[in-house]
Design a protein around this motif. Structure first.
Motif, PDB file in Angstrom:
ATOM      1  N   THR A  81      -3.441  14.434  21.777  1.00 12.44           N
ATOM      2  CA  THR A  81      -3.356  13.562  21.186  1.00 12.44           C
ATOM      3  C   THR A  81      -5.474  12.299  21.614  1.00 12.44           C
ATOM      4  O   THR A  81      -5.753  11.665  22.681  1.00 12.44           O
ATOM      5  CB  THR A  81      -2.962  11.628  20.961  1.00 12.44           C
ATOM      6  N   CYS A  82      -6.703  12.557  20.951  1.00 11.94           N
ATOM      7  CA  CYS A  82      -7.333  11.760  21.166  1.00 11.94           C
ATOM      8  C   CYS A  82      -7.591  10.333  20.793  1.00 11.94           C
ATOM      9  O   CYS A  82      -7.334   9.974  19.988  1.00 11.94           O
ATOM     10  CB  CYS A  82      -9.053  12.527  20.329  1.00 11.94           C
ATOM     11  N   LEU A  83      -7.294   9.713  21.811  1.00  9.74           N
ATOM     12  CA  LEU A  83      -7.776   8.444  21.329  1.00  9.74           C
ATOM     13  C   LEU A  83      -8.288   8.056  20.430  1.00  9.74           C
ATOM     14  O   LEU A  83      -7.948   6.904  19.371  1.00  9.74           O
ATOM     15  CB  LEU A  83      -7.899   7.489  22.949  1.00  9.74           C
ATOM     16  N   ASN A  84      -9.863   8.355  20.175  1.00 13.46           N
ATOM     17  CA  ASN A  84     -10.574   8.360  18.994  1.00 13.46           C
ATOM     18  C   ASN A  84      -9.963   8.686  17.595  1.00 13.46           C
ATOM     19  O   ASN A  84     -10.378   8.352  16.649  1.00 13.46           O
ATOM     20  CB  ASN A  84     -11.706   8.149  19.247  1.00 13.46           C
ATOM     21  N   VAL A  85      -9.432  10.137  17.587  1.00 12.81           N
ATOM     22  CA  VAL A  85      -9.396  10.644  16.351  1.00 12.81           C
ATOM     23  C   VAL A  85      -7.457  10.004  15.852  1.00 12.81           C
ATOM     24  O   VAL A  85      -7.597   9.562  14.535  1.00 12.81           O
ATOM     25  CB  VAL A  85      -9.154  12.375  17.015  1.00 12.81           C
ATOM     26  N   GLY A  86      -6.582   9.678  17.133  1.00 12.91           N
ATOM     27  CA  GLY A  86      -5.578   9.564  16.129  1.00 12.91           C
ATOM     28  C   GLY A  86      -4.649  10.221  16.397  1.00 12.91           C
ATOM     29  O   GLY A  86      -3.347  10.186  16.717  1.00 12.91           O
ATOM     30  N   CYS A  87      -5.201  11.543  15.224  1.00 14.82           N
ATOM     31  CA  CYS A  87      -3.663  12.008  14.491  1.00 14.82           C
ATOM     32  C   CYS A  87      -2.927  13.425  15.883  1.00 14.82           C
ATOM     33  O   CYS A  87      -4.563  13.545  16.958  1.00 14.82           O
ATOM     34  CB  CYS A  87      -3.317  12.857  13.548  1.00 14.82           C
ATOM     35  N   PRO A  88      -2.137  14.208  16.424  1.00 12.14           N
ATOM     36  CA  PRO A  88      -2.110  15.032  17.543  1.00 12.14           C
ATOM     37  C   PRO A  88      -2.865  15.946  17.066  1.00 12.14           C
ATOM     38  O   PRO A  88      -2.858  16.315  16.185  1.00 12.14           O
ATOM     39  CB  PRO A  88      -0.805  15.326  17.501  1.00 12.14           C
ATOM     40  N   LEU A  89      -3.722  16.733  18.242  1.00 11.96           N
ATOM     41  CA  LEU A  89      -4.774  17.242  18.278  1.00 11.96           C
ATOM     42  C   LEU A  89      -3.933  18.615  18.016  1.00 11.96           C
ATOM     43  O   LEU A  89      -3.918  20.117  18.042  1.00 11.96           O
ATOM     44  CB  LEU A  89      -6.031  17.775  19.189  1.00 11.96           C
ATOM     45  N   GLY A  90      -2.625  19.006  18.643  1.00 12.94           N
ATOM     46  CA  GLY A  90      -1.658  19.558  18.972  1.00 12.94           C
ATOM     47  C   GLY A  90      -0.624  19.735  19.796  1.00 12.94           C
ATOM     48  O   GLY A  90      -0.925  18.821  20.650  1.00 12.94           O
TER      49      GLY A  90
END
Ligand SMILES: Nc1nc2c(c(=O)[nH]1)N[C@H]1C(S)=C(S)[C@@H](COP(=O)(O)O)O[C@H]1N2
Ligand SMILES: [Mo]
Length: 421
Positions: free
Chosen positions: A139-148
């Motif tokens: 999960t990217c701290l800045n994106v929020g929702c998991p990347l995978g």
């Protein structure tokens, strides 16, 4: 309830997928992993087929959302160039040296100069004895929702660290990957040495990772070797790893810190919806599905609440702690794991899974994902706001205990529902 949700999912597959892709999570669209459907023995075979074909609990390595810096992106280099710069399994080398600015005392640094840098064969050799596997959402701290969500495999970093014979003045390790030999493009992260040497509670170790879901780590996911820091956000898990510095520095010097990010923040628990109809008919039950990220404090409950717009809320309750929340169902482990794992079998000796049955020993799995579903009671015509939240294993409701955005996303999701007469 089951058939209603099944029908809904079938009819809304495309919508669900699109919604989820829009959130940036290609792999976890998860409808196929919704095991509440698996409970139903009399299922229509056509329904079964479409469900089997859908996305799943594990994300295919190619379907992770990519968060990579660099011009050009290191994983976009043609193979011969990747070979040249050490980004293939044949040519990869990792240096572990003392930090010249804050030196640690090492008996035997691993350097290219002394011909002692670690190569891929050497890493795999360590792996024969020490390799570990564990499930984790990236999960990217800045994106929020998991990347995978994946099963990451590698050698505990401490095994490599010990090869340098560290003696004294070692408090922190910082590390970075290939960055086109341009200092401005360097993306660096760091960890306290204590976390590398010892795993607090029952957390997995920090690893030098070379496999994801049982397959060699692809260039896009950071191959041949990346760091994976189990309880951290993505920026701690440096891709295309080439250098590590053993340092006497006593504070974090991560590139991510330069953007006001809280670089010491462990993964938070939160939930979001995957499918919720924007418009429904009056008095018809409303099926809702979603996922939860299971953070460092685990996941006890997912709760939902529908508020009629304009309805008064108690004052001074900014996190809706006093709202009439009701429990959704956290779905059990899926029958089909997905993510491209061979024979639908979780790789042997994956932490948290029983080797004989291939099933998880506890559920949901911390640092990973879970899915949930619920059927909301039918409503009178009008405009409403739907919200969902998690309750962690300590009984604390989202977004608490750590509500601040720059330590990772945890805001309560809210979505409009229109109920038509
Ligand atoms: N070398 C390097 N490693 C990196 C990055 C990067 O730009 N360069 N991005 C980081 C960030 S901010 C995140 S969120 C994750 C994303 O991992 P993924 O692309 O495999 O999903 O990789 C991390 N590792
Ligand atoms: Mo990130």
């Amino acid at each position: 309830m089951k058939p209603a949700i099944a029908k809904f999912l079938l009819e809304h597959t495309a919508l669900t997928r699109r919604y989820f892709l829009g959130c940036g999570v290609a792999g976890i669209a998860a409808v196929g992993s919704l095991p509440l459907l698996a409970d139903d023995r009399n299922r229509d075979p056509k329904l079964q087929k479409s469900l089997d074909a859908l996305e799943s609990w594990l994300t295919d390595p190619d379907e992770f959302r990519d968060v990579s810096r660099g011009k050009p992106l290191p994983h976009s280099l043609p193979e011969d160039q990747r070979k040249e710069v050490g980004l293939t399994r044949e040519t990869w080398k990792l240096e572990l040296a003392s930090d010249p600015d804050n030196p640690a005392k090492l008996g035997s640094p691993l350097t290219k100069e002394n011909n002692t840098a670690l190569d891929f064969a050497g890493l795999l050799q360590l792996g024969e004895k020490h390799a570990v596997r564990f499930a984790k959402a990236m999960t990217c701290l800045n994106v929020g929702c998991p990347l995978g969500n994946g099963i990451w495999e590698g050698v505990p970093l401490r095994e490599v660290l010990w090869l340098t014979q560290p003696r004294e003045d070692l408090r922190r390790i910082f590390y970075y990957g290939y960055h086109n030999d341009d200092p401005k493009q360097m993306f660096r992260s760091s960890l306290p040495v204590g976390r590398v040497l010892e795993d607090p509670f029952d957390l997995p170790p920090v690893i030098l990772c070379y496999k994801l879901n049982g397959q060699w780590l692809s260039p896009e996911r950071g191959g041949p070797v990346r760091v994976v820091f189990p309880e951290g956000y993505g920026f701690k898990s440096i891709k295309w790893l080439t250098h590590m510095y053993l340092s006497n520095l006593f504070y974090a010097n991560d590139t991510y810190g330069e953007q006001n990010n809280d670089v010491d923040s462990p993964l938070k628990t939160f939930c979001a919806t995957l499918s919720l109809p924007a418009k429904v008919k009056a008095n018809e039950p409303i099926p809702v599905t979603g996922y939860a990220q299971v953070g460092i404090s685990g996941l006890k409950k997912v709760q939902v609440w529908v508020q009629k717009d304009g309805e008064e809320l108690p004052p001074n309750d900014r996190y809706f702690a006093q709202a009439p929340w009701s429990d959704a169902k956290i779905l059990p482990p899926p029958e089909v794991w997905g993510g491209g794992i061979a024979d639908n079998r979780i790789p042997p000796s994956t932490m948290g899974f029983d080797d004989e049955t291939g099933q998880p020993t506890t559920w949901p799995i911390r640092l990973s994902m879970a899915h949930w579903a619920t059927l909301l009671p039918g409503l009178a015509p009008g405009e409403y706001t739907f919200r969902c939240r998690t309750i962690d294993d300590k009984g604390i409701g989202q977004p608490l205990p750590r509500p601040f955005r720059k330590s990772g996303h945890s805001a309560i999701e809210q979505l409009p529902i229109t109920v038509e007469a």
